[in-house]
Every structure is written in structure tokens, then in C-alpha cells.
Design an enzyme around this catalytic site. Structure first.
Site: not given
Length: 416
Positions: A171-172
Site C-alpha cells: 500500500i505504501d
């Protein structure tokens, strides 16, 4: 600073001549900055002089820092000091993209928000990687794992009742990638308008993007989809043979038979001609309905071969397969070692292999132009480029406004 030309002089990187200020730490911001840096931008990593990017001192021996910070220059400057604010102001005037993953409101409290930046440089593009896009949650902090929980990815990844995060910071990295994509689109738009803009990418919204097919299914059916592990590997997409098989050397190989051609070639290669000739197995739908007949036979085949033997034969008949690898296995992978892994130098030891950017071009080749920088390693160089004299730079260092030529911080070292 290089001009973006590879050492063999044969190619020029597409972002040569663009400047990026990266105000970021750990994964999200640095991964976005790495994409821009690999593509040729002059990425100046603006770091706090006493510790810099938090990943420098993480207990993984700095491996996160080494993985995500090649091809950047480090400027260690105290943005709370008057002299540091002046340095930053002068930098922003000549910058194309400002990339950050600070907590909500930090840049604004420092006095460096988008309104300020666009006031002194109308063409600048701010790209912020945040927990949420503007909305009811817009000012809330968020982290990768929290986003996976909130955005339903953990629910869909783990067995029922056992939510599980993905095995990497997807996600980052995903949010940063989408933010960079939008920032480059804004850069193209600036050619038409002459003005920059503010781009934001959200961890939560990126998670929802990754689970889009499940969201659509829920909307269509009126109920939540079943988590992926509960469906069984083959049934996830309705394929008759689509799962891992254990080999005699205790390895596992994923076999994906998704066409009748795959099925016929597989059966011929592995002595399963009776299955290949069976009219009750001549379509994927029939094979899916008869897994109780086919899967044990394939398991028996795999159990009598080593992983290398199974892979060699799967390759021969061109049926999709994949060995189950761990990260250490990847270090010796032939595909990756054909130029897809890049070596960077660590401060305390030998060079290590890291993942290269996952793109290729007919016109340029990506490489390591700058090693991951020590904290403040390029402060003097950058300040000289900005017009500061040597005596001025030494005075800035003496006052603590900048740090010059510092070493990479190793795990647990938070000294100045």
C-alpha cells in the site's frame, strides 16, 4: 549531479533536467522518489540533520534505506532554523516536484504548504502521500497495515476470521506509485498551462483500488465476497488446475492450466494420456467439476519429481508455472540476474542486491548513478550549486542549520 546519461553514453534518461525535493521517510515517500530518481530526475532528499530518514536507524540493518534511496542526493538541513528556511525557499524556487509523506499538516505548520510553494514557484507540483484523500477522514494519520485492514485487503487475504496483511508494503508503494503517476501527468499539463498543482495519493483509497473487483462483486451481490483462501486455489478464478503442488525435494510449484491446449500438452508430457483423452475433462468447466479426479493424479506426478525436473518439463511444454520462492531464492533467479537486480554499496559492508525499477525502455537503461547517500553527504555540493560560498557553508554547519558529509546511520545509531 550527473546529466542522466548512462556511463556507456548510449542513452539519456527521460526525467533528466527535472528536480525533485523529497521530504519523506521509511517506504511510501522514498519509493516514489526512487521511481523519479531512477528515471533521471535530480532527487534531493531533504533530511533532518540529527537523524534523517527513520529507515536509516531501523533494526533491519538499514536494508529498507538501501533498497529505496539509490540515485538520490542527501541535503541535511534544519527546516525550523531561519537559515534552513532560507535554503529551502531557494531550493523550492527551482524545483519541479515536491514529494512528501509527512503526517497531515506538518508542511503547513512549517510554513511550507502548497499555497506558500505555489506563491514563490507557480509551476511547482506538490505530491503528497497521505493516509486519506480529502474527505471526512482527510486529517487522520494512517499506516500501510492499517490501510490493509480498513480497505478490506486483509479480510480478503487471510482465511475466514484470520485477517492477514500482505507480505510487503504494497500500500505504501502503491500509493506512492499512483501519486508519482499523477505528478508526471501534472508535469505534462504544466506544459500547456504553465502552472503546477497539488496532487495527493491516499493509502486507504489505494487499498480500495487494489480490491476493486471484490468491491464490485459486493455491490453486485449485496454481500461480502468470501476471503480468497476459503475458495481454494483452483476455484478462485474457476480454473480446473490452478494451485501449488509439492515435489519430492519438498519444494512447491504452482501449475496453472487455463486452456485446453495447456491441458493436452501437460497430459502428453506427464503420461496422463487417459485424462487428456477423457471427454469428461475436455473443457475447463468440466475439469473444475472433476478436481477430485485430476488433482490427485497431478499430485502424484509432482511428488515423484524434483522441483527443477518439474519446472524443466513445464517449460518444455509451455504450460504456465511458478516455483514458490522466498526472498533469498530471488537473489539467484536467472531472470532477475539478467539486469533486473541492482547492486548498491552499504556503509558498513559489501554491496547488496536490490530490486530495480520494474520497467524497460527501448531508449534508455536504468542503473545506479548515485549510491544510497550518507546523511548530508551532498549538502556542501548542493549549497555550492545554489551559490553559497565555502565560508557561508561552514558557518551554516557550525550553527547546526545544515549537516555536511555525514555517514549513513546504522541500526540503532541516532547520534549526530
Amino acid at each position: 549531479m550527473t546529466d542522466g546519461t548512462e556511463t556507456d553514453g548510449t542513452s539519456r534518461l527521460p526525467l533528466t533536467g527535472f528536480r525533485v525535493l523529497e521530504l519523506s521517510h521509511i517506504v511510501a515517500g522514498p519509493s516514489g522518489g526512487l521511481l523519479l530518481a531512477d528515471l533521471g530526475a535530480d532527487v534531493i532528499k531533504v533530511e533532518e540533520p540529527r537523524g534523517g530518514d527513520q529507515s536509516r536507524a531501523m533494526p533491519n540493518r538499514g536494508s529498507t534505506f538501501y533498497a529505496l534511496n539509490r540515485n538520490k542526493r542527501s541535503l541535511a538541513v534544519d527546516l525550523k532554523s531561519d537559515a534552513g528556511r532560507e535554503i529551502f525557499t531557494r531550493l523550492v524556487r527551482g524545483t519541479d516536484i515536491l514529494l512528501d509523506n509527512y503526517a497531515p499538516g506538518v508542511l503547513e505548520r512549517l510554513g511550507f504548504g502548497y499555497e506558500w510553494g505555489s506563491g514563490i514557484n507557480p509551476g511547482i507540483i506538490y505530491c503528497s502521500i497521505k493516509g486519506f484523500l480529502p474527505g471526512p477522514y482527510g486529517d487522520r494519520p494512517l499506516l500501510d497495515e492499517l490501510a490493509q485492514m480498513m480497505g478490506s485487503m486483509a479480510y480478503m487475504t487471510g482465511p475466514a476470521g484470520r485477517p492477514l496483511r500482505a507480505g510487503s508494503s504494497v500500500i505504501d508503494i502503491g500509493a506512492a506509485t499512483y501519486g508519482v503517476l499523477a505528478a508526471l501527468a501534472a508535469l505534462a499539463d504544466r506544459q500547456r498551462t504553465g502552472r503546477g498543482q497539488r496532487i495527493q495519493a491516499g493509502l486507504f483509497e489505494s487499498t480500495v483500488w487494489f480490491t476493486a473487483q471484490h468491491l464490485a462483486q459486493a455491490s453486485l451481490s449485496g454481500e461480502s465476497p468470501v476471503p480468497m483462501p476459503e475458495r481454494g486455489m483452483g476455484s478462485r478464478l474457476g480454473w480446473g488446475v490452478y494451485q501449488l503442488f509439492k515435489t519430492v525435494d519438498d519444494r512447491e510449484v504452482f501449475i496453472a492450466i487455463t486452456s485446453n491446449g495447456h491441458w493436452q500438452r501437460f497430459c502428453q508430457e506427464f503420461g496422463l494420456e487417459d485424462l487428456g483423452a477423457d471427454p469428461e475433462l475436455d473443457s475447463n468447466a468440466k475439469r473444475a467439476a472433476n478436481r477430485h479426479r485430476t488433482i490427485p493424479r497431478i499430485e502424484a506426478v509432482a511428488a515423484n519429481l524434483t522441483a527443477a525436473e518439474l519446472i524443466e518439463r513445464m517449460e518444455r511444454v509451455q504450460v504456465p508455472y511458478a516455483p514458490l520462492n522466498n526472498p533469498y531464492d530471488l537473489l539467484s533467479d536467472p531472470q532477475l540476474n539478467s539486469g533486473k537486480l541492482l547492486e548498491v554499496q552499504t556503509e558498513a559492508g559489501p554491496a547488496i542486491k536490490t530490486a530495480g525499477s520494474p520497467v524497460a525502455s527501448s531508449d534508455f537503461t536504468l542503473s545506479v548513478r548515485h549510491q544510497p547517500p550518507g546523511l548530508g553527504q551532498h549538502s556542501r555540493e548542493i549549497l555550492l550549486e545554489m551559490g553559497y560560498s565555502e565560508p557561508e557553508i561552514e558557518a551554516l554547519a557550525a550553527s547546526g542549520s545544515v549537516r555536511l558529509d555525514g555517514p549513513v546511520l546504522l541500526s540503532g545509531d541516532r547520534s549526530s
